[in-house]
Design a protein around this motif. Structure first.
Motif, mmCIF file in Angstrom:
data_model
loop_
_atom_site.group_PDB
_atom_site.id
_atom_site.type_symbol
_atom_site.label_atom_id
_atom_site.label_comp_id
_atom_site.label_asym_id
_atom_site.label_seq_id
_atom_site.Cartn_x
_atom_site.Cartn_y
_atom_site.Cartn_z
ATOM 1 N N VAL A 1 0.808 -1.220 0.000
ATOM 2 C CA VAL A 1 0.000 0.000 0.000
ATOM 3 C C VAL A 1 0.845 1.276 0.000
ATOM 4 O O VAL A 1 0.300 2.378 -0.135
ATOM 5 C CB VAL A 1 -0.996 0.040 1.186
ATOM 6 C CG1 VAL A 1 -1.958 -1.139 1.110
ATOM 7 C CG2 VAL A 1 -0.265 0.042 2.513
ATOM 8 N N GLY A 2 2.169 1.118 0.147
ATOM 9 C CA GLY A 2 3.023 2.301 0.035
ATOM 10 C C GLY A 2 3.889 2.628 1.241
ATOM 11 O O GLY A 2 4.326 3.766 1.393
ATOM 12 N N LYS A 3 4.169 1.656 2.088
ATOM 13 C CA LYS A 3 5.031 1.908 3.249
ATOM 14 C C LYS A 3 6.440 2.318 2.826
ATOM 15 O O LYS A 3 6.990 3.305 3.312
ATOM 16 C CB LYS A 3 5.151 0.647 4.135
ATOM 17 C CG LYS A 3 3.863 0.204 4.767
ATOM 18 C CD LYS A 3 4.063 -1.083 5.541
ATOM 19 C CE LYS A 3 4.329 -2.287 4.666
ATOM 20 N NZ LYS A 3 3.229 -2.643 3.771
ATOM 21 N N THR A 4 7.024 1.541 1.905
ATOM 22 C CA THR A 4 8.395 1.811 1.487
ATOM 23 C C THR A 4 8.476 3.125 0.711
ATOM 24 O O THR A 4 9.373 3.944 0.937
ATOM 25 C CB THR A 4 8.921 0.627 0.653
ATOM 26 O OG1 THR A 4 8.829 -0.554 1.462
ATOM 27 C CG2 THR A 4 10.359 0.841 0.233
ATOM 28 N N THR A 5 7.501 3.350 -0.150
ATOM 29 C CA THR A 5 7.423 4.611 -0.890
ATOM 30 C C THR A 5 7.335 5.787 0.086
ATOM 31 O O THR A 5 7.998 6.808 -0.084
ATOM 32 C CB THR A 5 6.175 4.601 -1.808
ATOM 33 O OG1 THR A 5 6.245 3.450 -2.657
ATOM 34 C CG2 THR A 5 6.079 5.849 -2.640
ATOM 35 N N THR A 6 6.511 5.629 1.109
ATOM 36 C CA THR A 6 6.341 6.685 2.101
ATOM 37 C C THR A 6 7.622 6.918 2.897
ATOM 38 O O THR A 6 8.035 8.067 3.095
ATOM 39 C CB THR A 6 5.178 6.324 3.054
ATOM 40 O OG1 THR A 6 3.964 6.283 2.307
ATOM 41 C CG2 THR A 6 5.049 7.329 4.191
ATOM 42 N N THR B 1 13.292 -2.716 7.843
ATOM 43 C CA THR B 1 13.155 -3.902 8.706
ATOM 44 C C THR B 1 12.444 -5.041 7.985
ATOM 45 O O THR B 1 12.057 -6.025 8.604
ATOM 46 C CB THR B 1 12.370 -3.569 10.006
ATOM 47 O OG1 THR B 1 11.042 -3.185 9.671
ATOM 48 C CG2 THR B 1 13.048 -2.465 10.775
ATOM 49 N N ASP B 2 12.283 -4.896 6.677
ATOM 50 C CA ASP B 2 11.650 -5.962 5.900
ATOM 51 C C ASP B 2 12.717 -6.999 5.537
ATOM 52 O O ASP B 2 13.126 -7.121 4.372
ATOM 53 C CB ASP B 2 10.990 -5.373 4.655
ATOM 54 C CG ASP B 2 9.888 -6.274 4.107
ATOM 55 O OD1 ASP B 2 9.861 -7.460 4.496
ATOM 56 O OD2 ASP B 2 9.074 -5.799 3.296
ATOM 57 N N ILE B 3 13.143 -7.738 6.547
ATOM 58 C CA ILE B 3 14.255 -8.677 6.363
ATOM 59 C C ILE B 3 13.819 -9.830 5.457
ATOM 60 O O ILE B 3 12.771 -10.431 5.665
ATOM 61 C CB ILE B 3 14.745 -9.208 7.728
ATOM 62 C CG1 ILE B 3 15.256 -8.026 8.561
ATOM 63 C CG2 ILE B 3 15.841 -10.250 7.554
ATOM 64 C CD1 ILE B 3 15.543 -8.375 9.999
ATOM 65 N N GLU C 1 -2.680 9.227 -6.294
ATOM 66 C CA GLU C 1 -2.123 8.278 -7.255
ATOM 67 C C GLU C 1 -1.298 9.087 -8.260
ATOM 68 O O GLU C 1 -1.752 10.119 -8.726
ATOM 69 C CB GLU C 1 -3.282 7.565 -7.960
ATOM 70 C CG GLU C 1 -2.889 6.675 -9.105
ATOM 71 C CD GLU C 1 -2.400 5.316 -8.630
ATOM 72 O OE1 GLU C 1 -2.766 4.897 -7.518
ATOM 73 O OE2 GLU C 1 -1.643 4.677 -9.392
ATOM 74 N N ASP C 2 -0.095 8.652 -8.544
ATOM 75 C CA ASP C 2 0.779 9.468 -9.386
ATOM 76 C C ASP C 2 1.779 8.588 -10.131
ATOM 77 O O ASP C 2 2.544 7.846 -9.516
ATOM 78 C CB ASP C 2 1.525 10.474 -8.484
ATOM 79 C CG ASP C 2 2.349 11.474 -9.283
ATOM 80 O OD1 ASP C 2 2.435 11.336 -10.522
ATOM 81 O OD2 ASP C 2 2.900 12.400 -8.655
ATOM 82 N N GLU C 3 1.757 8.692 -11.443
ATOM 83 C CA GLU C 3 2.692 7.916 -12.272
ATOM 84 C C GLU C 3 4.143 8.199 -11.927
ATOM 85 O O GLU C 3 5.018 7.350 -12.119
ATOM 86 C CB GLU C 3 2.497 8.266 -13.749
ATOM 87 C CG GLU C 3 1.294 7.655 -14.393
ATOM 88 C CD GLU C 3 1.280 7.954 -15.888
ATOM 89 O OE1 GLU C 3 2.236 8.553 -16.397
ATOM 90 O OE2 GLU C 3 0.281 7.569 -16.527
#
Ligand SMILES: Nc1ncnc2c1ncn2[C@@H]1O[C@H](COP(=O)(O)OP(=O)(O)OP(=O)(O)O)[C@@H](O)[C@H]1O
Ligand SMILES: [Mg+2]
Lengths: 90, 266
Positions: B15-20, B40-42, B205-207
């Protein structure tokens, strides 16, 4: 008056937003109640406390649960009554 | 300045955690803050590629907690922004390679060198989540305007509260104002009504997000990106500045203005 105009011109045409909102509301009632296992028990105890003041109930066989209906969720309590307290109709 | 440890979490994946984390961290660094981003996404490391730092990894978070290297050795300095660092996740281990206790110590150690410690949480509610929230002062919950995402956000907010994190704030990501307008997507109010937590911001939402992720350059670096602009505003809110919610209504035609007038008159 403005309200009426507004409703005529811009009413929701039953887009999927309404459906989403309603489904979410219902699913969360279930989720929130079941997430905490203590929730139903805590409520049950409170219920017993209140009802006991008015009636003689069978606490052991008391059942409280959520039931799914078509478009709503109901809290259903099945409370066997042994008798009424004397002072009930005072 | 007192440092803050903020965990970016969601329950639902994708949903966009890493993007955020990447964009908020970069925006804070652009404001002159000292920022470290913790992946921490091991086992499923991603933050490195979103930031374009994947070729510079030597050590990772598991090496640090196992004392295979010094913390400073594992931190990757982003050369584009003074004060921005990444501590990458391990790719070959799994989530149980780190414990909540170790995470707490790690974030505490980082406090002395950074203003903001942003923790990118993995999806799910298991050990990876427990680790990510262990050292956090506050949480940022990311959700998209969809039933499954908001449902998971509700669950996560409950778990955060149970862990003593009571001031979580929400980012609504990937909002499509056109769909909201035609009544085919839940709007901001719908979601806030249901979750009853404070709103930190709304990202459209953005390309450009896809393009900038392709390039390894966070969208906040792109002046013309609407999502980038949203993240820059969110960063200012995180620092405590009052920034009014951006009106996502991009069109401002007569009909829209008439509608707004009617709403006000009600
Ligand atoms: N505002 C946005 N507009 C367009 N695309 C977006 C937006 N936000 C995220 N995306 C895209 O959605 C995908 C998932 O994003 P991201 O990896 O940040 O999610 P995540 O929550 O970290 O996922 P995971 O749970 O797997 O860690 C990516 O391809 C990303 O480019
Ligand atoms: Mg991620």
């Amino acid at each position: 008056m403005l309200d009426i105009i507004s409703r005529i011109f811009f009413r929701d045409h039953g887009g999927s937003r309404e459906v989403a909102r309603e489904r979410l509301r219902l699913v969360l009632i279930h989720d929130r109640a079941s997430v905490s296992p203590n929730f139903l028990n805590a409520m049950k105890e409170e219920l017993i406390k209140v009802i006991r003041e008015y009636m003689d109930i069978d606490e052991e066989s008391l059942v409280v649960s959520f039931e799914n209906e078509e478009d709503s969720v109901a809290l259903v309590a099945n409370i066997p009554i042994r008798g009424f307290r004397h002072a009930v109709n005072e | 300045m007192k440092s803050r440890v903020l965990v970016v979490t969601s329950g639902k994946g994708g949903v966009g955690k890493t993007t955020t984390t990447a964009n908020l961290g970069t925006a804070l660094a652009m404001m002159g803050k000292k920022v470290v981003l913790l992946d921490t996404d091991i086992g499923l490391r991603n933050l490195d590629v979103v930031l374009g730092l994947e070729n510079r990894i030597v050590f990772d978070i598991v090496d640090v907690v196992n004392a295979k290297c010094k913390l400073k050795q594992a931190l990757i300095r982003d050369k584009r922004f003074e004060g921005l660092c990444l501590l990458p996740a391990a790719q070959t281990k799994d989530k149980s390679a780190v414990t909540p206790h170790q995470m707490k110590n790690l974030t505490n150690e980082l406090r002395s060198d950074f203003d903001y410690i942003l923790v990118d949480c993995p999806a799910g509610i298991e050990q990876g989540f427990r680790n990510a929230i262990a050292g956090a002062d506050d949480a940022i919950v990311v959700a998209t305007p969809e039933v499954s995402s908001v449902r998971d956000a509700d669950r996560i907010i409950g778990l955060l509260e149970a862990a003593g994190l009571n001031k979580s704030r929400l980012i609504i990501n990937r909002l499509r104002s056109k769909m909201v307008k035609r009544g085919d997507m839940m709007n901001i109010e719908d979601i806030l009504d249901i979750l009853s937590i404070d709103l930190l911001g709304v990202v459209p939402e953005d390309e450009v997000i896809v393009i900038s992720t392709n390039r390894g350059e966070p969208a906040v670096m792109e002046n013309a990106s609407r999502a980038g602009a949203a993240y820059r505003r969110i960063a200012r809110r995180v620092t405590g500045e009052e920034v009014p919610m951006f009106n996502l209504d991009d069109s401002n035609n007569i009909l829209d203005r008439f509608k707004k007038l009617l709403k006000l008159a009600r």
